[in-house]
Write an enzyme that holds these catalytic residues in place. Structure first.
Site, mmCIF file in Angstrom:
data_model
loop_
_atom_site.group_PDB
_atom_site.id
_atom_site.type_symbol
_atom_site.label_atom_id
_atom_site.label_comp_id
_atom_site.label_asym_id
_atom_site.label_seq_id
_atom_site.Cartn_x
_atom_site.Cartn_y
_atom_site.Cartn_z
ATOM 1 N N ARG A 96 0.827 -1.211 0.000
ATOM 2 C CA ARG A 96 0.000 0.000 0.000
ATOM 3 C C ARG A 96 0.859 1.259 0.000
ATOM 4 O O ARG A 96 0.442 2.302 -0.497
ATOM 5 C CB ARG A 96 -0.920 -0.005 1.231
ATOM 6 C CG ARG A 96 -1.899 -1.153 1.283
ATOM 7 C CD ARG A 96 -2.717 -1.128 2.561
ATOM 8 N NE ARG A 96 -3.391 -2.396 2.801
ATOM 9 C CZ ARG A 96 -4.195 -2.638 3.817
ATOM 10 N NH1 ARG A 96 -4.425 -1.678 4.715
ATOM 11 N NH2 ARG A 96 -4.767 -3.813 3.972
ATOM 12 N N GLU A 167 -10.754 -2.057 -5.948
ATOM 13 C CA GLU A 167 -11.353 -1.148 -4.972
ATOM 14 C C GLU A 167 -10.515 0.122 -4.809
ATOM 15 O O GLU A 167 -9.324 0.140 -5.082
ATOM 16 C CB GLU A 167 -11.462 -1.859 -3.622
ATOM 17 C CG GLU A 167 -12.268 -1.087 -2.597
ATOM 18 C CD GLU A 167 -11.899 -1.466 -1.174
ATOM 19 O OE1 GLU A 167 -12.711 -1.202 -0.274
ATOM 20 O OE2 GLU A 167 -10.811 -2.006 -0.959
#
Length: 487
Positions: A96, A167
């Site tokens: 991330r 997403e």
């Protein structure tokens, strides 16, 4: 400053070429080969097809472990024992943050240990072929769930690897997640992601996109969440995305949650392009959970009941072990079955709840006011408008860590447990709406025999983890509870 304009094919290719050198698996990505792999998948693994054709809410958990075989085993268990209709692959925290070297170290350590050294699946490090092995091994469609401000390389690798749903978004994976990421930059990064999804879609491989609806997950007023969903939906649609799943996180009041989900669907179909298919996803409670598993199951059951009445297209489920962190596969599967039981028992009942229409109308009025302010701030350009709106405070998210947001808006529950706004700061809502919120909070203050104050906000943040909905004053106002989680 970015504008809401479609990236050209040359821009898309240039950025992709630059990204290939960020990690060696980027050089494995071949768009034409990826199209052929997607075309080989049966309809049962095509995410948008399965989601958009469902006649009742589909269930999807969260789940991610570092190693490929363990991830396959975990998802098979959730599919077979939990009855998941759609499957996730939750990405690790190093990925991330685009720290692929650290993710590689964690993956190597996990392979030689009984312990997982990463909190998710490092898809970039696994590369295209490992992603395809995962897709081949499962019966249900799989989505990438992460939390990445710059998800460009992750999108390249996972979409080439056969994932058909991705997403996140430039606001929902910036404002609630990070401190110092510039909103203009994350919009530019996500324009690439959305344009890449659009390029696949134009070749007949529909990639579903899902902005992250719960935002900070803590008492987010519905109109703020919906406005962010609409902005991210519009930005994605400009880049060619044609399957959009707009999200909303449970706040706990049944009437308000049903009203918000209905408003989300209505406004999504109104604001987004005619060629876009809009679906909705409901996230079960994203805040702190009670430490007692029996009480936690009560929270999950309320989410299932809400989904049965509101009937979103998809539900993201939780487990009774949320308080302790990452749940076991057994607890994760049990959360799926608990939600399914509530939906199956209730979905055919004709349940008439008073107050939904009134609450939905209020949410729609608020959302339209926020969207008008965004368009005005950008002279009609939604990308420029949302940046300027956050900068001025006309749009804001409560409890946001990001420097790109004021974080000055504060919510609290009214006497019925619906989330209202206690402190508006510079939020672009008209006075008559502010008066409604103040009056509703005033009714609660009168019931509790105290003044409206920040103490109400603080009490409400911890209420559900302490076994309640509203943070009423007690002799001991020091409740305990788990921290809010994220994807």
């Amino acid at each position: 400053m970015p504008t809401d304009e479609r990236l050209s094919d040359d821009q898309l290719q240039r950025i992709a070429n630059d990204l290939r050198d960020n990690w060696h698996t980027g050089r494995e990505v071949d768009f034409e080969e990826a199209i052929a792999f997607h075309e080989s998948l049966p309809a049962s693994k095509q995410f948008a097809t399965v989601l958009e054709s469902a006649d009742q809410p589909l269930l999807q958990p969260r789940a991610g472990v570092p190693c490929l075989e363990e991830q396959i085993d975990l998802l098979r268990y959730l599919q077979d024992e939990g009855g998941a209709d759609l499957l996730p692959t939750t990405i690790d925290s190093y990925t991330r943050d685009n720290e692929y070297e650290k993710a590689e170290e964690g993956l190597a350590a996990s392979r030689g240990s009984d312990e997982n050294e990463l909190n998710g699946f490092p898809a970039v490090n696994h590369g295209v072929e490992d992603c395809r092995r995962l897709i081949r091994a499962l019966d249900a469609p799989v989505e990438v769930r992460h939390g990445t401000p710059d998800a460009r390389l992750l999108a390249m690798v996972t979409l080439a690897g056969g994932f058909q749903s991705f997403e996140g978004g430039p606001i929902s994976y910036n404002i609630p997640y990070t401190k110092r990421h510039d909103l203009a930059t994350t919009i530019e990064h996500w324009q690439f992601v959305d344009r890449l999804c659009g390029a696949y879609t134009e070749r007949g491989v529909t990639i579903n996109r899902e902005p992250f609806g719960p935002l900070t997950g803590t008492l987010v007023p519905p109109s703020i969440a919906i406005a962010v969903m609409l902005v991210e939906g519009e930005l994605a649609a400009t880049q060619g995305v044609r399957s959009l799943t707009l999200g909303y996180g449970q706040v706990g009041n049944l009437v308000q949650d049903v009203a918000a989900l209905r408003a989300l669907r209505k406004l999504g179909n109104e604001y987004l392009r005619d060629e876009v298919t809009v679906t909705t996803v409901f996230h079960e409670w994203m805040g702190g959970f009670p430490p007692d598993e029996a009480r936690a199951n009560g929270v999950i059951s309320l989410g299932g009941a809400t989904a049965a009445v509101a009937q979103p297209d998809k539900v993201i489920t939780k487990s009774a072990q949320e308080f302790q962190g990452v749940p076991t596969k057994e607890a994760n599967a049990a959360g799926l079955r608990t939600t399914r039981q509530l939906i199956d028992m209730m979905i055919e009942q004709d349940i008439d709840l008073g107050g939904i229409d009134e609450e939905q109308a209020l949410i729609e009025r608020e959302t339209r006011a926020l969207m008008d302010a965004i368009y005005e701030a950008g002279d009609g350009d939604v990308a420029q408008g949302v940046i300027n709106a956050f900068d001025s405070g006309a749009l804001d998210v409560p409890f946001a860590p990001s420097d790109a947001a004021k974080g000055a808006v504060l919510p609290a529950r009214d006497d019925d447990g619906r989330v209202r706004i206690f402190e508006f700061a510079d939020l672009a809502l008209p006075d008559e709406i502010k008066e409604i919120h103040a009056a509703r909070l005033g009714e609660r203050a009168e019931t509790e025999g105290r003044d409206q104050s920040f103490r109400m906000v603080a009490d409400d943040v911890d209420a559900i983890s302490d076994g309640k909905l509203i943070g009423r004053p007690t002799s001991d106002n020091s409740p305990a509870g788990g921290a809010s989680d994220a994807d």
